[in-house]
Design a protein around this motif. Structure first.
Motif, short mmCIF file in Angstrom:
data_model
loop_
_atom_site.label_atom_id
_atom_site.label_comp_id
_atom_site.label_asym_id
_atom_site.label_seq_id
_atom_site.Cartn_x
_atom_site.Cartn_y
_atom_site.Cartn_z
N GLN A 297 -33.40 -25.40 -4.15
CA GLN A 297 -32.25 -25.11 -3.29
C GLN A 297 -31.49 -26.39 -2.96
OE1 GLN A 297 -33.16 -22.88 0.32
NE2 GLN A 297 -31.43 -23.83 1.39
N VAL A 298 -32.23 -27.46 -2.70
CA VAL A 298 -31.59 -28.74 -2.36
C VAL A 298 -30.75 -29.24 -3.53
CG1 VAL A 298 -32.02 -31.16 -1.82
CG2 VAL A 298 -33.36 -29.38 -0.68
N LEU A 299 -31.31 -29.21 -4.73
CA LEU A 299 -30.57 -29.68 -5.90
C LEU A 299 -29.30 -28.84 -6.13
CD1 LEU A 299 -33.53 -30.40 -8.37
CD2 LEU A 299 -32.21 -32.04 -7.00
N ALA A 300 -29.41 -27.54 -5.90
CA ALA A 300 -28.23 -26.68 -6.06
C ALA A 300 -27.14 -27.05 -5.05
CB ALA A 300 -28.63 -25.22 -5.90
N GLU A 301 -27.54 -27.33 -3.82
CA GLU A 301 -26.55 -27.71 -2.80
C GLU A 301 -25.91 -29.05 -3.12
OE1 GLU A 301 -27.25 -27.26 1.36
OE2 GLU A 301 -28.72 -25.64 1.09
N LEU A 302 -26.71 -29.98 -3.63
CA LEU A 302 -26.17 -31.29 -3.98
C LEU A 302 -25.16 -31.18 -5.12
CD1 LEU A 302 -29.37 -33.53 -3.79
CD2 LEU A 302 -27.52 -33.36 -2.11
N GLN A 303 -25.47 -30.34 -6.09
CA GLN A 303 -24.57 -30.19 -7.24
C GLN A 303 -23.24 -29.58 -6.85
OE1 GLN A 303 -27.15 -27.94 -9.77
NE2 GLN A 303 -28.19 -29.75 -10.62
N THR A 304 -23.23 -28.75 -5.82
CA THR A 304 -21.99 -28.11 -5.38
C THR A 304 -21.33 -28.84 -4.22
OG1 THR A 304 -23.24 -26.64 -3.89
CG2 THR A 304 -22.81 -25.85 -6.14
N LEU A 305 -21.87 -30.00 -3.86
CA LEU A 305 -21.32 -30.77 -2.74
C LEU A 305 -19.87 -31.16 -3.06
CD1 LEU A 305 -22.26 -32.00 -0.02
CD2 LEU A 305 -22.87 -34.08 -1.27
N GLN A 315 -15.51 -45.91 2.27
CA GLN A 315 -15.50 -44.70 3.07
C GLN A 315 -16.33 -43.57 2.46
OE1 GLN A 315 -10.92 -44.74 3.78
NE2 GLN A 315 -11.81 -43.65 5.50
N TRP A 316 -17.08 -43.87 1.41
CA TRP A 316 -17.96 -42.85 0.87
C TRP A 316 -18.98 -42.44 1.93
CZ3 TRP A 316 -19.64 -44.31 -4.82
CH2 TRP A 316 -18.50 -44.32 -5.63
N PRO A 317 -19.21 -41.17 2.12
CA PRO A 317 -20.17 -40.72 3.13
C PRO A 317 -21.58 -41.23 2.86
CG PRO A 317 -18.81 -38.90 2.37
CD PRO A 317 -18.55 -40.04 1.44
N PHE A 318 -22.34 -41.38 3.95
CA PHE A 318 -23.77 -41.68 3.85
C PHE A 318 -24.51 -40.35 3.79
CE2 PHE A 318 -22.22 -45.41 6.39
CZ PHE A 318 -22.45 -46.37 5.41
N LEU A 319 -25.52 -40.29 2.95
CA LEU A 319 -26.20 -39.01 2.71
C LEU A 319 -27.70 -39.12 2.97
CD1 LEU A 319 -26.26 -36.09 1.56
CD2 LEU A 319 -26.52 -37.11 -0.71
N ASP A 342 -21.85 -39.10 -10.34
CA ASP A 342 -20.39 -39.15 -10.26
C ASP A 342 -19.82 -38.62 -8.95
OD1 ASP A 342 -20.32 -40.17 -12.88
OD2 ASP A 342 -20.36 -38.13 -13.70
N LYS A 343 -20.65 -38.40 -7.95
CA LYS A 343 -20.14 -37.95 -6.65
C LYS A 343 -19.92 -39.18 -5.74
CE LYS A 343 -22.13 -33.31 -6.70
NZ LYS A 343 -20.82 -32.65 -6.90
N PRO A 344 -18.81 -39.24 -5.02
CA PRO A 344 -18.52 -40.38 -4.14
C PRO A 344 -19.34 -40.31 -2.84
CG PRO A 344 -16.78 -38.77 -3.94
CD PRO A 344 -17.71 -38.25 -5.01
N VAL A 345 -20.59 -40.67 -2.94
CA VAL A 345 -21.50 -40.58 -1.80
C VAL A 345 -22.53 -41.68 -1.92
CG1 VAL A 345 -23.12 -38.99 -2.93
CG2 VAL A 345 -22.89 -38.94 -0.44
#
Length: 413
Positions: A297-305, A315-319, A342-345
């Motif tokens: 579930q976590v990986l799915a949420e990260l992929q759709t972030l 200004q990239w968010p901290f995760l 490739d996500k700006p985080v």
């Protein structure tokens, strides 16, 4: 007269390996704009200016540039800055002669003379926009045992000493004030009943004592500007005794805190009003998911972030990623990083929780003597059982035993 109360800047703080100079620069720029827009008469900074006792040159430069610009933008501004438990009193006070040219008073420690505590340096005049003294400030830094007077026969000498120095400073302020002039007090301490952020506030425990009673502030003190606790809060619901809170969330546990400064309007010797002004957040902190969840579930949420694609790196968010595991997952970080490709985080931490967490009955409690007699394999087995609520798989125990056997003889427990 108008005051602005702020504290707990923690300049130089890092969130794990990520420094936060950009966020602090944005906050200080916002604060300059606020001081000018509100035409504040006195700025009260109640401790923990820096995050540690040996701040970087960049952090010190941020502070001194801010103080200089504050006086340029608001020429009549008085500034009172006191040390917190994170600050070095001597380092904070070192440039005091130069800062006094900006009408900036820096109190790092309790000053002393051969005759004892120099209370006159702790009780400072505050001027309004016309240059007239409108109030007096008890500028108390974080108090260490050596700072406070000795109170004979006290059950708790440290607590009694803190109460005594505040009482002495208040008595002097009463002598100095003229009719119609208010008394305000500053403190960097934990007051009884204050709500603590366990992840990012260093507990102040000296001699077994932690919290100071709010009664140390006499009823005649119009406003009490406190620092140390990062959650903005009013003591007992009293708007005139309060922590303003930190300007940034210093950890993920502070994500939902109201980050603000407090504007205090004085009318003569009393508080006419207080007003909170929220501080804009320049960098977001994200927890995915909000509560620990199974890895799939976590990986799915990260992929759709979904994140703005044009954010500059500063200004990239901290995760914070929160995963619930039923067994060890050696490739966890690689899986998370692949989902974030490739996500700006900025990945700060992966927090894992076992499905068996909290099942204390899963592993019988043992004494210290019993633990010292356990072989490495026995210790590992108990630890695994405590965390996951079941015995470790045979193949994992075999691998652990092999590692222990391969260790040089002198390195084995």
């Amino acid at each position: 007269m108008k005051l602005l109360h702020t504290s707990d800047w923690h300049l130089g703080q890092s969130l794990n390996q990520f420094e936060r100079g950009f966020e602090h620069a944005q906050f200080l720029a916002w604060l300059l704009d606020t001081l000018e827009a509100e035409q504040v008469d006195a700025l009260l900074i109640a401790g923990d200016v820096f995050d540690n006792t040996n701040p970087s040159a960049a952090s010190q430069n941020q502070l001194y540039q801010f103080l200089t610009q504050a006086r340029q933008r608001v020429p009549h501004l008085s500034i009172v800055l006191t040390a917190g438990n994170h600050d070095s009193p001597g380092r904070l006070e070192a440039p005091a002669p130069f800062l006094s040219l900006l009408d900036a008073h820096v109190i790092g420690h309790v000053p002393r003379t051969p005759d004892g505590i120099d209370l006159n340096r702790l009780v400072l005049p505050l001027k309004d926009h016309s240059g007239q003294v409108a109030a007096w400030c008890i500028a108390m830094p974080f108090l260490r045992p050596g700072d406070v007077p000795l109170v004979e026969d006290a059950t708790d000498p440290y607590m009694a000493g803190m109460a005594a120095i505040y009482a002495q400073a208040y008595a002097l302020a009463c002598q100095k004030r003229s009719p119609g002039q208010a008394i305000v007090a500053m403190g960097h301490c934990h007051i009884t009943g204050g709500q603590v952020s366990e992840e990012s506030e260093r507990r102040i425990v000296i001699g077994g004592s932690e919290a100071l009673s709010a009664s140390v502030f006499a009823p005649g003190v119009a406003y009490v500007a406190l620092g140390h606790l990062h959650l903005a809060q009013k003591l007992g619901g009293d708007a005139t005794r309060r922590y303003c809170g930190s300007p940034l969330p210093m950890s993920f546990s502070e994500l939902d805190y109201p980050h603000q400064v407090v504007i205090v309007e004085l009318d003569g010797d009393a508080v006419a009003s207080t007003r909170d002004i929220r501080i804009p957040r320049s960098v977001e902190l994200l927890r995915v998911p909000r509560q620990p969840a199974p890895l799939a579930q976590v990986l799915a949420e990260l992929q759709t972030l979904s994140l703005p694609p044009d954010l500059p790196p500063a200004q990239w968010p901290f995760l914070l990623v929160r995963v619930q595991l039923s067994a060890p997952e050696p490739g966890l970080r690689a899986l998370v990083e692949a989902a974030l490709a490739d996500k700006p985080v900025r990945l700060v931490r992966i927090e894992t929780r076992s499905s068996g967490s909290g099942q204390m009955e899963a592993a019988a409690l043992v004494s210290v003597d019993e633990l010292s007699n356990l072989a490495p394999a026995g210790f590992f087995e108990r630890l695994y059982q405590h965390r996951f609520g079941e015995a470790p798989p045979p193949e994992l125990m075999a691998a652990f035993t092999e590692l222990v056997n391969q260790a040089p003889e002198g390195d084995q427990p």
